[in-house]
Design an enzyme around this catalytic site. Structure first.
Site, PDB file in Angstrom:
ATOM      1  N   GLY A  29     -13.769  -5.664   5.844  1.00 57.31           N
ATOM      2  CA  GLY A  29     -14.612  -6.279   6.860  1.00 57.31           C
ATOM      3  C   GLY A  29     -14.947  -7.729   6.626  1.00 57.31           C
ATOM      4  O   GLY A  29     -15.768  -8.297   7.304  1.00 57.31           O
ATOM      5  N   LYS A  76       0.832  -1.196   0.000  1.00 57.94           N
ATOM      6  CA  LYS A  76       0.000   0.000   0.000  1.00 57.94           C
ATOM      7  C   LYS A  76       0.868   1.248   0.000  1.00 57.94           C
ATOM      8  O   LYS A  76       1.977   1.243   0.545  1.00 57.94           O
ATOM      9  CB  LYS A  76      -0.878   0.006   1.257  1.00 57.94           C
ATOM     10  CG  LYS A  76      -1.936  -1.090   1.289  1.00 57.94           C
ATOM     11  CD  LYS A  76      -2.840  -0.929   2.500  1.00 57.94           C
ATOM     12  CE  LYS A  76      -3.825  -2.067   2.649  1.00 57.94           C
ATOM     13  NZ  LYS A  76      -4.853  -2.055   1.572  1.00 57.94           N
TER      14      LYS A  76
END
Lengths: 308, 198, 308, 198
Positions: A226, A89
Site C-alpha cells: 500500500g 514471486k
C-alpha cells in the site's frame, strides 16, 4: 552462459551469503514490474531491485482467477536488461516454481500471498535452496516461523494492491511492540516469558533469544503493502523499516517515472524533511493510484490472511 | 577522530558496528558520521564506501555533486576504503561481464580495472577463507562480487584469489571485492591503525 | 523565502502562541477549498481562513478509495495567493504528512477523520510541533483526549459531507451538557466525580479541573460538519460555537459566491435576526447542495467513527 | 463610563475580560459594549480594535459604513487602541511583505507605516518579554504580527524591538503589534487611566 567454476573450498548459499545479500539493499526500494520497460524505468529511478510479476497486485485483485508465477521468458528478459538484482514471486507452497527460479538464476525469491497458494498448510522448506527467500508477515510470530523455515528476509504483508498504507503501519507497530516486550523481558532475565513466546510461536528457543538479544528481527525487514507516496515511505522508514517494496503504487499511477524517483529519494533521505518535501513535489495527488479503503474489502478478499 | 561512511544506500549499520568495535579494540575514542550530503564531509579523518547497489548510489548522489566533492577530498589525502560497490567506484576501468560496457560514471581514482558480477549472480555468491598479508586470516563473503583483474602504477595487491585480487591498496586508498563487515573487524582495525592514524 | 531571523529570547510555538492564534479566528468561517480560485472566492467573501483539500468531503464520500493530504504545490499556490491563514488536513496518525506541512509553513493543521486514517489506534503526538493542530470530537472525552495530545483547537465532527447539520447539533448539545455537569460538580466541590471522569476519559486530572473551572473547553471550539445554510450556522453559534468550518456546503452548491458571503455574514451577526434574514435571502434552497439523510448511511460509511 | 470593542470578528472576549479586570484593579465601575453597528458608537468613552482577520473585518463593516463613522468619532477625540489587525487599520501606510501592495482600504488615522506579516506566517509567531515605558515589563505574544517600521509627526514609540516599534502612541490613539490581552492587563489599565480618563 557460463560462470567461472568455483574453487573447491567456496561454499555457496550459506546462511551468511543468503542473509548478507539483503543487507546490501538497505535504504533501497524494490519495485514490482511486469516487463522490461518498467524494469528499466525502475533502474533509472534508482531502485535497488525489481520484482517481476505477471500482473500488478492491483490487477491481480481485479482480475480474480488464479495468479501464478510470471513467465520464465519475461523474467530472463528482465535479467538480461538490468544490472540490479532481479526477484520474482512464487505461489505459497509451490516447491517447483521455486526450483525453476533458482535454476534460471533469480537473485531473490518471494513466496508471496499475492499469488494464489497451492498449499494452505505448509510453506516451502527454504533451507533446501541456495537463493535467498523473502516472506511477508503480519506480526512477530509469523515472521519467526518464516525465518525458522529458512527465510533470509522479511517484509510486512500490509494489504497489497490497495495503495493504502494503513495495514503496513499496523503490522510494523505490532512488530515493534512485541520485540520491545521481548527485549525488556530478556534484559529482565525473565526466561519464562521467552519460553512462553517460543511455545506460542512454535519456534525454537534460540531464535527467540537471538531476537531478544538483538532487539530486532535477525534478518533485514522491509515495509510492503500500500505504499503510494513519498510521505508514506518516509513514514515507514520512520517506523523502522530497512527499506520498502512498492507494488502497484508506482506503475498504477499516471506519473510512474517521477513517482519512482520521488519514492527512491524519500526512502534514502527519509530523515531529512527538506528532501522529502522535494520528493513530494515531484508527484501530484491527482495522478496517484485510486486506492481502496481496506474496510470495504470482504474478508475473503484480503490477501494478508493467506499463509499460516 | 571522525570516520565517515557514505550512507545514502547499502549496509551502513554493519560498517558502523565494525568501526565502533575496532575503535574499542584499539582503545581509541572517536565518532562515526553518516555522510549523506556535501557538508557531512567536513572534519572527517577517513571515509568508507559500503556495499550496496552501485547504480542507485550513483543515481542518488549524482544530483548533489557529492561524488565530485568526495573525489577531491580523497585525491588530496582523505583515506578511503571501498567494499564491493565501493571498489567499483574507486576503479578507473570498469567492465561488465555480460553486457560489455555500461554507461555509468565512476569515481575513478585507483589504478585498477574491475569486472562487475565476475562470479555471476546471487546464486554464485560464496564464502571462503582468505589469508591477507598484514591483516591475517579472514572469513570472506563474496556477494554478487566484482573482481579486480588488473592493477598498475602504485597499486599493490594484498592477496590473490585464483587469477584476481580481492584486496588492493594504493597509498591512502583500499579496495575490497568482499564484505569484511559481515564476519570480522580485523580489516577495519587495520584501516584505522594504518591508513587513518598516519 | 526568507523570514527575518528571530532575536535570541523569542521562543516560537509555545502553548500561548498555538492556543492564541485560533482566538483570532473567533466568529469566523473557515472554508474547504480545492484550488486557488475557490480560495480567492473565500477571501472575498470574508472568510477568516481556508482549508485546502484534494477533494471536498462530499466527493470524498462518493469517490471512495483512499483520501490523502492535498498536493504540496496546490497548498503553496494557495498560500501565495491569499492573505488569510491557510490550513490543510492530514490523515490520522500520519506523522510525516504533518512534518511536511509544517516545513512548508502551513498555519493550521487538521488531523481529520475525512481522510483515510493510517493508524487506527494512535493519533499524532502534537506536542512535537510548533504549528497548531485542530481535531474533531463527538463528545467531551474525545475532546479532552485530543487536547492532552497537544491539540490547540477543537471542532465538532458532525457528519462531514452530508449537508445535514443534525450530527453537529447532537455533538454540541452533548458537549454542553457534560461540561455543565462538570462545572456544577466542581462548584459542589465533589472531587470524586471529577476523578471518575478523569478516569473514564483517561486524561490527567488538571485538565478536567481546568475545564470545570472555566465552564468551557480550554481551547477555541468551532462547529463543523453539515453546515449548509445561514440558518444552520446561526443555530450553531446560538449553541455556543466560537466559529464554523464549512465543507461541501458552499462549493457543492450552485451559488457558492453568495452562499459564502451569506454564511460569513450570518456567523458574525448571528445574534441579530435581521442580519440573518438578510443573509438567508442571499441564498435559495433550490441551489443548496443535495444533502444526505444521516440515517441512510451504513455504519461503515460514517466518517465520525474514525479516530479513537 | 462605557468602553466599546469592535466586535464583528476576532478575540473580543479576551479584551472584554481584560477591560473588566482592569476596571476592578482601578476600582472604577463601568461597562463594556460590543460595537457591531453604527449606533453602538453612541455614548462611548473609548474604543478598542481587537486582533483578528483584518480582511474579513473590513469586508464585514464595509457594507454598513461602520468604519467611516468610526473614523469620524476617533478624529474628533474618541480614544482608540488597536492590537495587531487594529494597528493595520490605524496606519496611514500599509505594505505587505510578500505581495507588495494590497488593494485594501484603511482607517488611516495614525502617522505610522506598517508592514504586514513582518515576521512571517504562524510558524514564525513567537513570544518575548518587552519593557514598555510607563507601563512596565510585559510578556508579549506576536501572532502573524505586522511591524511598525516608520513613524512621523506627533507619533511616539513606547518601546523598540530590533529595528521596529511594537507600541506607538499619538495623542488619543494607541497602536500595538502584539496581543497584551492574552497575558496581561497592564496595558488596558494604562489605556483606561491615561487615555480614557483624561
Amino acid at each position: 552462459v557460463q560462470w567461472p567454476v568455483k574453487l573447491p573450498d567456496a561454499v555457496p548459499g550459506t546462511v551468511n551469503v543468503k542473509v548478507g545479500f539483503p543487507a546490501m539493499l538497505r535504504n533501497g526500494v524494490i519495485m514490482d514490474v511486469t516487463n522490461v520497460e518498467q524494469a528499466q524505468i525502475a533502474e533509472e529511478a534508482g531502485a535497488v531491485g525489481v520484482m517481476v510479476l505477471d500482473k500488478l497486485p492491483y490487477d491481480v485483485r481485479k482480475a480474480g482467477g488464479v495468479a501464478r508465477m510470471a513467465d520464465l521468458k519475461v523474467i530472463e528478459d528482465v535479467m538480461n536488461h538490468v544490472t540490479i538484482p532481479v526477484s520474482a514471486k512464487v505461489r505459497i507452497g509451490h516447491y517447483y516454481e521455486a526450483v525453476l527460479l533458482e535454476s534460471i538464476g533469480v537473485d531473490l525469491i518471494d513466496e508471496s500471498e499475492v499469488l494464489t497458494p497451492v498449499d494452505e498448510q505448509h510453506h516451502i522448506n527454504k533451507w533446501m535452496f541456495k537463493v535467498p527467500f523473502v516472506n511477508g508477515c503480519r506480526e512477530l510470530c509469523e515472521a519467526l516461523r518464516r525465518i525458522s523455515e529458512g527465510a533470509s528476509m522479511i517484509r510486512s504483508k500490509g494489504e497489497a494492491g490497495t495503495g493504502n498504507v494503513s495495514e503496513a503501519v499496523k503490522h510494523f507497530k505490532l512488530l515493534n511492540k512485541a520485540i520491545q516486550e521481548l527485549t525488556s523481558a530478556y534484559r529482565g532475565g525473565d526466561e519464562e516469558k521467552l519460553r512462553d513466546l517460543a511455545r506460542q510461536c512454535q519456534v525454537p528457543m534460540e531464535l527467540v533469544t537471538l531476537t531478544a538479544r538483538l532487539g530486532r528481527l535477525p534478518v533485514i525487514t522491509f515495509a510492503a503493502g500500500g505504499i503510494a507516496t513519498p510521505a508514506d515511505t518516509a513514514l515507514m522508514m520512520w517506523l523502522g523499516a530497512d527499506g520498502v517494496f512498492v507494488g502497484s503504487g508506482i506503475f498504477k499511477s499516471q506519473d510512474p517515472k517521477q513517482r519512482a524517483e520521488a519514492i527512491v529519494l524519500a526512502t534514502a533521505y527519509w530523515d531529512d524533511p527538506e528532501a522529502v518535501i522535494e520528493a513530494q513535489r515531484m508527484v501530484s495527488e491527482r495522478s496517484a493510484m485510486m486506492g481502496i479503503d481496506v474496510k470495504t474489502l470482504k474478508s475473503e478478499e484480503l490477501l494478508q490472511t493467506r499463509g499460516v | 577522530m571522525k570516520i565517515g561512511i557514505l550512507a545514502v544506500q547499502g549496509d551502513v549499520e554493519e560498517h558502523e558496528y565494525a568501526v565502533k568495535k575496532a575503535m574499542d579494540e584499539l582503545g581509541i575514542s572517536g565518532d562515526v558520521a553518516r555522510v549523506k550530503r556535501i557538508d557531512d564531509l567536513r572534519g572527517l579523518s577517513g571515509i568508507i564506501i559500503p556495499g550496496g547497489e552501485s547504480t542507485s548510489i550513483w543515481r542518488l548522489t549524482s544530483k548533489s555533486n557529492l561524488m565530485n566533492a568526495l573525489r577531491d577530498e580523497v585525491s588530496n589525502g582523505l583515506p578511503a576504503m571501498g567494499t564491493c560497490a565501493g571498489a567499483i567506484f574507486m576503479a578507473r576501468e570498469v567492465k561488465d561481464r555480460i553486457m560489455g560496457e555500461t554507461g555509468q560514471g565512476v569515481l575513478g581514482i585507483m589504478n585498477i580495472s574491475v569486472v562487475r558480477n565476475f562470479y555471476g549472480r546471487q546464486r554464485e555468491s560464496f564464502e571462503t577463507t582468505l589469508n591477507i598479508e598484514g591483516i591475517g586470516t579472514v572469513r570472506a563473503v563474496f556477494i554478487r562480487a566484482p573482481a579486480i583483474v588488473k592493477y598498475w602504477g602504485s597499486a599493490k595487491p594484498l592477496v590473490a584469489y585464483g587469477d584476481n585480487y580481492p584486496v588492493v591498496i594504493e597509498n591512502n586508498m583500499l579496495a575490497l571485492t568482499f564484505h569484511p563487515e559481515l564476519t570480522t573487524i580485523l580489516v577495519h582495525e587495520w584501516f584505522i591503525s594504518n591508513l587513518v592514524k598516519k
